[in-house]
Design a protein around this motif. Structure first.
Motif, PDB file in Angstrom:
ATOM      1  N   VAL A 192      39.949  52.557  52.224  1.00 19.62           N
ATOM      2  CA  VAL A 192      41.261  52.245  51.663  1.00 19.62           C
ATOM      3  C   VAL A 192      42.317  52.419  52.748  1.00 19.62           C
ATOM      4  CG1 VAL A 192      42.986  52.838  49.923  1.00 19.62           C
ATOM      5  CG2 VAL A 192      40.551  53.019  49.364  1.00 19.62           C
ATOM      6  N   ARG A 193      43.224  51.486  52.835  1.00 18.26           N
ATOM      7  CA  ARG A 193      44.369  51.569  53.757  1.00 18.26           C
ATOM      8  C   ARG A 193      45.643  51.292  52.971  1.00 18.26           C
ATOM      9  NH1 ARG A 193      44.198  52.316  59.561  1.00 18.26           N
ATOM     10  NH2 ARG A 193      42.007  52.262  60.201  1.00 18.26           N
ATOM     11  N   ALA A 194      46.732  51.969  53.350  1.00 20.51           N
ATOM     12  CA  ALA A 194      47.998  51.847  52.622  1.00 20.51           C
ATOM     13  C   ALA A 194      49.131  51.477  53.561  1.00 20.51           C
ATOM     14  CB  ALA A 194      48.332  53.165  51.920  1.00 20.51           C
ATOM     15  N   TRP A 195      49.967  50.546  53.113  1.00 13.57           N
ATOM     16  CA  TRP A 195      51.199  50.233  53.815  1.00 13.57           C
ATOM     17  C   TRP A 195      52.276  51.250  53.433  1.00 13.57           C
ATOM     18  CZ3 TRP A 195      47.861  46.541  52.079  1.00 13.57           C
ATOM     19  CH2 TRP A 195      47.431  45.577  53.002  1.00 13.57           C
ATOM     20  N   PRO A 196      53.393  51.296  54.143  1.00 14.03           N
ATOM     21  CA  PRO A 196      54.469  52.193  53.744  1.00 14.03           C
ATOM     22  C   PRO A 196      54.991  51.845  52.348  1.00 14.03           C
ATOM     23  CG  PRO A 196      54.826  51.382  55.977  1.00 14.03           C
ATOM     24  CD  PRO A 196      53.699  50.582  55.410  1.00 14.03           C
ATOM     25  N   LEU A 197      55.413  52.867  51.622  1.00 18.84           N
ATOM     26  CA  LEU A 197      56.103  52.664  50.355  1.00 18.84           C
ATOM     27  C   LEU A 197      57.387  51.883  50.618  1.00 18.84           C
ATOM     28  CD1 LEU A 197      56.286  53.511  47.283  1.00 18.84           C
ATOM     29  CD2 LEU A 197      57.690  55.432  48.084  1.00 18.84           C
ATOM     30  N   VAL A 198      57.694  50.890  49.756  1.00 19.82           N
ATOM     31  CA  VAL A 198      58.896  50.082  49.952  1.00 19.82           C
ATOM     32  C   VAL A 198      59.798  50.173  48.725  1.00 19.82           C
ATOM     33  CG1 VAL A 198      57.665  48.489  51.472  1.00 19.82           C
ATOM     34  CG2 VAL A 198      57.901  47.930  49.035  1.00 19.82           C
ATOM     35  N   GLU A 199      61.083  49.930  48.957  1.00 20.12           N
ATOM     36  CA  GLU A 199      62.052  49.824  47.860  1.00 20.12           C
ATOM     37  C   GLU A 199      62.274  48.356  47.550  1.00 20.12           C
ATOM     38  OE1 GLU A 199      66.755  50.799  46.787  1.00 20.12           O
ATOM     39  OE2 GLU A 199      65.776  51.850  48.462  1.00 20.12           O
ATOM     40  N   THR A 200      62.353  48.019  46.260  1.00 18.63           N
ATOM     41  CA  THR A 200      62.573  46.639  45.851  1.00 18.63           C
ATOM     42  C   THR A 200      63.859  46.535  45.043  1.00 18.63           C
ATOM     43  OG1 THR A 200      61.404  46.712  43.721  1.00 18.63           O
ATOM     44  CG2 THR A 200      60.072  46.391  45.688  1.00 18.63           C
ATOM     45  N   VAL A 201      64.536  45.430  45.207  1.00 22.09           N
ATOM     46  CA  VAL A 201      65.737  45.133  44.437  1.00 22.09           C
ATOM     47  C   VAL A 201      65.437  43.928  43.562  1.00 22.09           C
ATOM     48  CG1 VAL A 201      68.161  44.471  44.529  1.00 22.09           C
ATOM     49  CG2 VAL A 201      67.238  46.042  46.250  1.00 22.09           C
ATOM     50  N   GLN A 202      65.582  44.100  42.259  1.00 24.50           N
ATOM     51  CA  GLN A 202      65.291  43.034  41.300  1.00 24.50           C
ATOM     52  C   GLN A 202      66.592  42.432  40.781  1.00 24.50           C
ATOM     53  OE1 GLN A 202      61.877  42.504  40.529  1.00 24.50           O
ATOM     54  NE2 GLN A 202      61.463  44.092  42.047  1.00 24.50           N
ATOM     55  N   ARG A 203      66.614  41.124  40.624  1.00 27.48           N
ATOM     56  CA  ARG A 203      67.754  40.440  40.006  1.00 27.48           C
ATOM     57  C   ARG A 203      67.222  39.490  38.941  1.00 27.48           C
ATOM     58  NH1 ARG A 203      69.762  39.852  45.630  1.00 27.48           N
ATOM     59  NH2 ARG A 203      71.100  41.656  46.008  1.00 27.48           N
ATOM     60  N   ASP A 204      67.677  39.704  37.715  1.00 28.95           N
ATOM     61  CA  ASP A 204      67.206  38.899  36.577  1.00 28.95           C
ATOM     62  C   ASP A 204      65.689  38.922  36.468  1.00 28.95           C
ATOM     63  OD1 ASP A 204      69.853  38.146  35.925  1.00 28.95           O
ATOM     64  OD2 ASP A 204      69.786  36.529  37.392  1.00 28.95           O
ATOM     65  N   GLY A 205      65.107  40.104  36.733  1.00 28.76           N
ATOM     66  CA  GLY A 205      63.667  40.257  36.604  1.00 28.76           C
ATOM     67  C   GLY A 205      62.863  39.702  37.752  1.00 28.76           C
ATOM     68  N   VAL A 206      63.515  39.225  38.806  1.00 29.46           N
ATOM     69  CA  VAL A 206      62.830  38.625  39.948  1.00 29.46           C
ATOM     70  C   VAL A 206      63.093  39.470  41.187  1.00 29.46           C
ATOM     71  CG1 VAL A 206      62.582  36.567  41.386  1.00 29.46           C
ATOM     72  CG2 VAL A 206      63.128  36.339  38.952  1.00 29.46           C
ATOM     73  N   CYS A 207      62.052  39.711  41.974  1.00 30.48           N
ATOM     74  CA  CYS A 207      62.219  40.445  43.223  1.00 30.48           C
ATOM     75  C   CYS A 207      63.138  39.649  44.149  1.00 30.48           C
ATOM     76  CB  CYS A 207      60.863  40.670  43.882  1.00 30.48           C
ATOM     77  SG  CYS A 207      60.956  41.546  45.458  1.00 30.48           S
ATOM     78  N   ALA A 208      64.224  40.299  44.582  1.00 29.54           N
ATOM     79  CA  ALA A 208      65.195  39.627  45.451  1.00 29.54           C
ATOM     80  C   ALA A 208      65.118  40.140  46.884  1.00 29.54           C
ATOM     81  CB  ALA A 208      66.610  39.815  44.904  1.00 29.54           C
ATOM     82  N   GLU A 209      65.010  41.474  47.060  1.00 31.48           N
ATOM     83  CA  GLU A 209      65.012  42.068  48.392  1.00 31.48           C
ATOM     84  C   GLU A 209      64.003  43.209  48.448  1.00 31.48           C
ATOM     85  OE1 GLU A 209      69.754  41.289  49.433  1.00 31.48           O
ATOM     86  OE2 GLU A 209      69.093  43.311  48.868  1.00 31.48           O
ATOM     87  N   VAL A 210      63.428  43.416  49.630  1.00 32.82           N
ATOM     88  CA  VAL A 210      62.489  44.510  49.853  1.00 32.82           C
ATOM     89  C   VAL A 210      62.860  45.204  51.151  1.00 32.82           C
ATOM     90  CG1 VAL A 210      60.075  45.128  50.311  1.00 32.82           C
ATOM     91  CG2 VAL A 210      60.611  43.369  48.607  1.00 32.82           C
ATOM     92  N   PHE A 211      62.931  46.547  51.099  1.00 28.55           N
ATOM     93  CA  PHE A 211      63.237  47.354  52.273  1.00 28.55           C
ATOM     94  C   PHE A 211      61.996  48.170  52.624  1.00 28.55           C
ATOM     95  CE2 PHE A 211      67.444  47.791  49.814  1.00 28.55           C
ATOM     96  CZ  PHE A 211      67.830  46.506  50.154  1.00 28.55           C
ATOM     97  N   ALA A 212      61.494  47.982  53.848  1.00 29.93           N
ATOM     98  CA  ALA A 212      60.302  48.702  54.287  1.00 29.93           C
ATOM     99  C   ALA A 212      60.615  49.485  55.562  1.00 29.93           C
ATOM    100  CB  ALA A 212      59.165  47.717  54.549  1.00 29.93           C
TER     101      ALA A 212
END
Length: 369
Positions: A192-212
């Motif tokens: 198993v390998r893991a990427w960094p945890l990311v923050e997501t910004v949702q707009r109207d239920g749709v992923c708009a931005e991701v900060f990694a």
């Protein structure tokens, strides 16, 4: 090495470059001739028809997916015919039905929002009464990008869905600080390998931005990694697993959704990680040693291009975007624009989060009008 991907969307499209680099023969069963992954579509047909899928699968070593919607009876037919399916049908069933997902996560002691299966307005009303008069209602199957999800404050708030038959998932309205996403990849032999945890910004239920990576995360990345790894192992997931999370008001983590395939919140990894989620997914389903998921820059920001001038494609606006932001990476899904449609994404990397975010937003603005 021959990998067959069922579904011709942008996820299948983004598997093509790493497949070429690794010398993997990638083949796609697309829904239509003009699909996003048409460049690798070796077959066009109905993924709900067992005969069509079996004919496609007999020429590949392993079958994987661009989406989770292939019916279980079709998956069972593949397995009965000796086709290697990854993730396996039992695991995929958890991602196909939100009620199954809630039951399985509850059974393995993964924290989820308080929930109930409701069959009518009376049961929904009782759930609302126990949860402050408001709740999230979801259709168990088929929902994505905000579809099949609504917040209700009255017992009749989902009557149109009840009228179509079946039961619904009612959940408490979680008091959360932000939404996060943890991606891991697992191969059949257990690595198993893991990427960094990311923050997501949702707009109207749709992923708009991701900060990694997710800023100001403290101990959350290690907790999220352990949680996602445990889910992958307990559910026997093969390939990429995305665990969408709420950071609760008290600083805890609660699972919102699961996806057993490359995921929108991992698109930043194409340009911001040593091994992208798409290369890793191919490695995992072929049971090859997994690549290094470490980030290649302190910060990556991915912004989805949603909508844009009606009928245009992203490449029609490349000259301005490329001239203004030559350092930002542009990814087109070969789709024409319409309001709210996800037609591509942009990614900026750098030493400062605010700077990367500003550059990514400036590039995205060229396409979103």
């Amino acid at each position: 090495m021959r990998v067959g991907v069922i579904g011709g969307g942008q996820l299948a499209r983004m598997m093509v470059p790493p497949a070429i680099a690794l010398g993997i023969d990638i083949r796609v069963l697309a829904e239509a001739e003009n699909s996003s992954a048409a460049i690798a579509a070796t077959a066009v047909g109905d993924y709900t028809d067992a005969a069509t899928v079996l004919a496609f699968a007999r020429d590949v070593d392993v079958v994987t997916f661009d989406h989770e919607h292939v019916p279980q009876d079709v998956l069972a037919a593949l397995v009965a015919d000796g086709v290697v399916v990854r993730p396996a049908p039992d695991a995929l069933a958890v991602a196909q039905d939100k009620l199954v997902m809630r039951r399985r996560l509850t059974a393995i002691d993964a924290r989820v929002p308080d929930w109930a299966e409701v069959a009518d307005a009376e049961q929904l009303g009782a759930f609302l009464a126990d949860h402050g008069g408001r709740a999230v209602v979801k259709t168990p199957r088929g929902g994505y990008d905000g579809k099949g999800v609504r917040v209700v404050d009255a017992a009749d708030g989902a009557d149109d869905w009840f009228a179509t038959g079946g039961t619904l998932l009612a959940e408490e309205l979680v008091d959360f600080r932000r939404e996060l996403s943890q991606l891991v990849a697992r191969r059949p032999s257990g690595e198993v390998r893991a990427w960094p945890l990311v923050e997501t910004v949702q707009r109207d239920g749709v992923c708009a931005e991701v900060f990694a990576p997710a800023p100001r995360a403290g101990e959350l990345p290690e907790r999220a990694r352990r949680l996602a790894t445990r889910i992958a192992e307990r559910l026997d997931v093969t390939g990429v697993l995305a665990v969408e999370l709420f950071e609760t008001a008290e600083g805890g983590l609660a699972v919102n959704e699961l996806a057993m395939r490359p995921h929108n919140t991992g698109h930043w990894s194409i340009d911001g990680a040593v091994t992208s989620q798409f290369e890793q997914h191919l490695r995992a389903v072929l049971d090859l040693p997994l690549g290094d998921p470490s980030p290649t820059a302190p910060w990556s920001v991915m912004i989805n291009v949603l909508g844009g001038p009606e009928g245009q494609t992203m490449p029609e606006r490349y000259p301005g975007a490329m001239a203004d932001r030559p350092e930002v990476k542009l990814h087109s899904y070969a789709k024409t624009s319409r309001p709210g449609r996800k037609v591509g994404h942009v990614t900026a990397t750098g030493d400062e989060l605010d700077d990367a975010l500003a550059r990514a937003r400036a590039a995205a603005a060229f396409f979103q009008g």
